[in-house]
Design an enzyme around this catalytic site. Sequence first.
Site, PDB file in Angstrom:
ATOM      1  N   TYR A  33      37.079  41.981  38.664  1.00 59.18           N
ATOM      2  CA  TYR A  33      37.801  43.170  39.130  1.00 59.18           C
ATOM      3  C   TYR A  33      39.033  43.397  38.279  1.00 59.18           C
ATOM      4  O   TYR A  33      39.459  42.541  37.503  1.00 59.18           O
ATOM      5  CB  TYR A  33      38.187  43.017  40.597  1.00 59.18           C
ATOM      6  N   LEU A 206      45.679  33.589  34.373  1.00 58.85           N
ATOM      7  CA  LEU A 206      45.152  34.892  33.988  1.00 58.85           C
ATOM      8  C   LEU A 206      46.106  35.552  32.999  1.00 58.85           C
ATOM      9  O   LEU A 206      47.328  35.518  33.192  1.00 58.85           O
ATOM     10  CB  LEU A 206      44.997  35.781  35.221  1.00 58.85           C
TER      11      LEU A 206
END
Length: 298
Positions: A33, A206
């Site tokens: 996502y 991330l």
Amino acid sequence: MSRIAYVNGRYMPYAKAAVHVEDRGFQFADGVYEVIAVASGRLVDAIGHLDRLDRSLNELRIASPMSRGALLAVMAETIRRNRVVNGSLYLQVTRGAAKREFAFPENARPTVVAIARNVDLLKAAANARKGVAAVTQPDIRWGRCDIKSVGLLPAALAKQAAKEAGAYEALLVDRDGNITEGSSSNAWIVTKDNVLVTRALSRSILGGITRSAILELARREGLRVEERPFSVQEAKAAKEVFVTSTTSFAMPIVMLDGQPVGNGGPGTVATALRAAYEAHAATHATGHPDWQAPFLRP
């Protein structure tokens, strides 16, 4: 106005939006996502987000569901139909629906979902002016945190722990006692020597799109920057602690595990970087010339 979701080629009311019961995103967290900020009806740093989406899809060997141009058009239309001025767009791509078996199905078509909502930016700005609290939690996530996977249960558990402690965010701590990142953000400190520190990119964190922009802005302003691990103890002794994300921009942490950070208020570095990022967000909407939603055009 009822909210509208995009699901596999159709725009439909939320009450009717659904995916197949055997969608692999639902059963295996087999999907990825992106969350993209919307400023004045335009997506902020859209190209960076789509580049990261492509990387995540490639790492999981999920076929790209459509061309980039088509995906940009879907996102723009989702923003338009929901009349989002300032807020965020959520985009999710899974491997698709197939018989429940662990191995990848051969002929599944990717599932694509997009939703958009307005965000109360005044509340976010108020939080930034006074600063927020954070708690530390063990980092129990899987070994590929560089993939923006929908497998978010460890992050949800950490965020719930923060909520129950009356905190805004949870900072995740690895086995060596170093902070990796927040449950939904990247983590930063400013040392007593005025060095801006954030963890280097690896499979442990991330690669935040806001993180990348803040690094560029900091270097442009001549700040000393180090990308390296830092411990919980170093964070608690720092002049400043803050987190960055699509929805938080740069958010000062003024309490960590119940202890004041620095002087107990938002620091000058975080405050300046937030202001710089707000200016960046206002000028870095990307896409085709007709990107802005018609209801916002003069």
